[in-house]
Design an enzyme around this catalytic site. Sequence first.
Site, mmCIF file in Angstrom:
data_model
loop_
_atom_site.group_PDB
_atom_site.id
_atom_site.type_symbol
_atom_site.label_atom_id
_atom_site.label_comp_id
_atom_site.label_asym_id
_atom_site.label_seq_id
_atom_site.Cartn_x
_atom_site.Cartn_y
_atom_site.Cartn_z
ATOM 1 N N HIS A 59 -38.851 -45.377 -9.962
ATOM 2 C CA HIS A 59 -38.923 -46.176 -11.176
ATOM 3 C C HIS A 59 -38.045 -47.404 -10.921
ATOM 4 C CE1 HIS A 59 -39.322 -47.372 -15.167
ATOM 5 N NE2 HIS A 59 -38.574 -46.510 -15.806
ATOM 6 N N LYS A 109 -62.694 -38.798 -19.105
ATOM 7 C CA LYS A 109 -64.050 -38.499 -18.629
ATOM 8 C C LYS A 109 -64.047 -38.127 -17.150
ATOM 9 C CE LYS A 109 -66.032 -41.838 -21.902
ATOM 10 N NZ LYS A 109 -66.611 -43.198 -21.994
ATOM 11 N N ARG A 118 -39.532 -47.314 -24.205
ATOM 12 C CA ARG A 118 -38.734 -48.496 -23.873
ATOM 13 C C ARG A 118 -39.240 -49.203 -22.622
ATOM 14 N NH1 ARG A 118 -34.470 -46.924 -25.678
ATOM 15 N NH2 ARG A 118 -35.275 -44.885 -26.172
ATOM 16 N N THR A 119 -39.715 -48.457 -21.649
ATOM 17 C CA THR A 119 -40.235 -49.127 -20.456
ATOM 18 C C THR A 119 -41.453 -49.970 -20.830
ATOM 19 O OG1 THR A 119 -39.466 -47.344 -19.015
ATOM 20 C CG2 THR A 119 -41.183 -48.766 -18.148
ATOM 21 N N ARG A 121 -47.516 -46.385 -14.969
ATOM 22 C CA ARG A 121 -46.742 -45.156 -15.076
ATOM 23 C C ARG A 121 -47.703 -43.980 -14.984
ATOM 24 N NH1 ARG A 121 -41.776 -43.058 -18.525
ATOM 25 N NH2 ARG A 121 -40.916 -44.649 -17.167
#
Lengths: 332, 332, 332
Positions: A156, A107, A78-79, A128
């Site tokens: 957040h 990598k 949802r974010t 995030r």
Amino acid sequence: MATGGVPIREEGSGGSRRPRAGVVTMRHDHLLTAKQLSRADIEAVLARAREFADDPAAHADRHPGALLALCFFEPSTRTKMSFETAAKRLGGDVIDMGAVEDSSVKKGESLADTVRVVEGYADAIALRHPSQGAARMASEFVDVPLVNAGDGAGHHPSQTLLDLHTIAENAGLDDLTIGVMGDLKYGRTVHSLAHALTNFDVRQHFISPESLRLPRSVRYDLHEAGANVREHEELEAVLPELDVLYVTRIQRERFPDEEEYEKVAGQYRISAETLDAAKDDVAVMHPLPRIDEIDPEIDDLPNATYFDQAHNGVPVRMALLDLLLEDGGGDE
Amino acid sequence: MATGGVPIREEGSGGSRRPRAGVVTMRHDHLLTAKQLSRADIEAVLARAREFADDPAAHADRHPGALLALCFFEPSTRTKMSFETAAKRLGGDVIDMGAVEDSSVKKGESLADTVRVVEGYADAIALRHPSQGAARMASEFVDVPLVNAGDGAGHHPSQTLLDLHTIAENAGLDDLTIGVMGDLKYGRTVHSLAHALTNFDVRQHFISPESLRLPRSVRYDLHEAGANVREHEELEAVLPELDVLYVTRIQRERFPDEEEYEKVAGQYRISAETLDAAKDDVAVMHPLPRIDEIDPEIDDLPNATYFDQAHNGVPVRMALLDLLLEDGGGDE
Amino acid sequence: MATGGVPIREEGSGGSRRPRAGVVTMRHDHLLTAKQLSRADIEAVLARAREFADDPAAHADRHPGALLALCFFEPSTRTKMSFETAAKRLGGDVIDMGAVEDSSVKKGESLADTVRVVEGYADAIALRHPSQGAARMASEFVDVPLVNAGDGAGHHPSQTLLDLHTIAENAGLDDLTIGVMGDLKYGRTVHSLAHALTNFDVRQHFISPESLRLPRSVRYDLHEAGANVREHEELEAVLPELDVLYVTRIQRERFPDEEEYEKVAGQYRISAETLDAAKDDVAVMHPLPRIDEIDPEIDDLPNATYFDQAHNGVPVRMALLDLLLEDGGGDE
């Protein structure tokens, strides 16, 4: 005025805490934590979000061509989708780093290198990352605005803003009594919201089992900020006073065995019957996803505010992006 | 004029090699390898890239509605993101095939079938595939322009073009001395760039351990193209002459044991101290991601060109798409 | 008139079947199954698809800013890409839930909750889900139009519509003789198409091994709808009559051992030689991906219609979205 419960009064070492930002707009800043937002900042975002919420499809020429890079080092439906929607509703677009297993990170590339490359592609970055502090570190390497879209157990802030917007729309942010229930120990959502609410005239009640109460550091922090806060083990005591009941999930994996979990979690689930003892218009919130904390029978009651809350992610993130891009877009 | 090192003079069977394309524009062609580009082609792309780089956000009406299909059969963060950015900065958009594990390929569909379906959706295709020759094969089945975005050990022409653009912007492409260091055996980036540079008046030095020197076929190829090329095992000998130092990663998995790897890799890492012996304005390039080949202390020096190089992916790929779509978009 | 083969005449309990929808437009409805579409509905979609197919890039201002949410709970390259292309060709855009392993679903969120959140972001939803009935269930929770993009063994109406469009463009939908060959037991594509064709004057032949013939329930359903249907075990008998030969894949995993599979599958593969016995202009269709059911030598014959069929996914899905969004977009 809070009644009953245990008032928070803690001593302890405060440590060095970041000063509140006094800026009124967030022009060309990064948004790393809700703590950097003053009451004026929050009110500016919420006022703009309200404009956008009134007609989310009406601002398609606001930031034409603006590109938001989505750098999600861990999943988030949802974010991510609401940031994407927000960018597109403003006339912009996103570029998506994709899943970590498909990226250069696999990598061995450092986060600093990744964001320094991405800032050459995009006008803003939503990041995030599973590690606390990742967003702050990354922000030191880029010139485009960076929004912390969750950094592990850290912050957040756009979630906090959408929570505030939802509260403001449903109960107002002044002379408010809110109860926050569930896992208060690990929930960063709860910690950020609690801190942000100290900017307003709010009575905060925290309801949880002893084992999941607010961490000492958060209690201290709230105390320092002059918060009006009380803690409870049972909802009953405080339910009738609440304008807002904010429910969070108690996570199974926090408990040593299933039986213990079931015993605790069962006490913090709410049903339509639970609400009989509450104000008629108490707004029930939840950051979602929910598992079984809120009985689906509540979904059809006017009290169910959690889907609106999720939907508010769009206008609030539109407002955020709009403020962060303001100089770049410059099309007002 | 190159000094020291071992000049390349090889015999051996050339095999059949593709003739250079003499076209000045790339109108409605596929771009499969940098080898198909004449000097005039390269200069056309670079000139247009320079226009776009001057203001990457100013061309949002150039190809409105154009769709670039991203068919990435193996992961690539920066190539994919910069193609996406390029398409969007031109007013177009992308459609993404997604990860292979989520695609029809998993059901056994042939590459030929996949691209024949996709060409019905898109105006151009960017294809990355682990198998050498995949892009050429696929291009034979489609009418829309197809760009090879990397085919295993084969080619990656848009990388070569962004390398050339970066060199051109920082040191010019004539009367240039470049050193290319690291894994020269497996690096397709290096092979393509070396070949492309034979179009210009460039002295090329290749610095690597014996075990990772340029493959015989590439040396022969460069020799045939009349390149001015020398090989070295140590950077010291040639460093003072260089206008550009292009560093590539030496991959751990090429070595039988960790100790051997560390011994070799350590000799081909550069630090700020390394640069003491170089020209003041030597441009340090790297295709990224880097692991530890370039000390982060170089990042803040004016010599650090690798992030600019990554950012150049956008204007260069804009120029490529613009040239490939020119007839389709037709909005000049 | 069908000749030879076994006519379908079955008794058995019909069970409760949904009545045909009589609506002429699909304004603000969900599209869950092709069965809900009347002949008039189908003709409306096909007429609009024809307009869009004539110039798929010409409608970029039709639904500016419209957002289609792609909720794909299982992979699908061509369905997803063509929905994405359709939305973008109409001037809209998509927001993508991403892979399930990256989503809230992994945390245990219900499908109902997921779509209720997503409807707050988007103007329409395309849902693919492995469980039969998922789309219908989900549609009960949302107010924005929801298109079933495949629900396990259930329905996939936009596939049916693109099949119908392809048949209409190549052979017409009246006085048509079609042969459907391969795995008729598990192929939802086949079942939906067969039912939809009962709206038109069509003779349907079904060719399969005994073990993979149409399920009894589908045969009953077709019988009830008054379909003109016959079943065969061999293509030869009916091939000369066919205007359209629709081939589907016989899946290896349906057979107990490899030998058995090879024996059966081999009988239902077609080559250029197979077509010697067919009408000159028989249209060969396949929902793709194919493995080896159709020899690649057919690809270059004018009979090969399967890539056009895949490409028709774009104009047909444009038409669908256009009809579903008509009130929302409101820009005619």
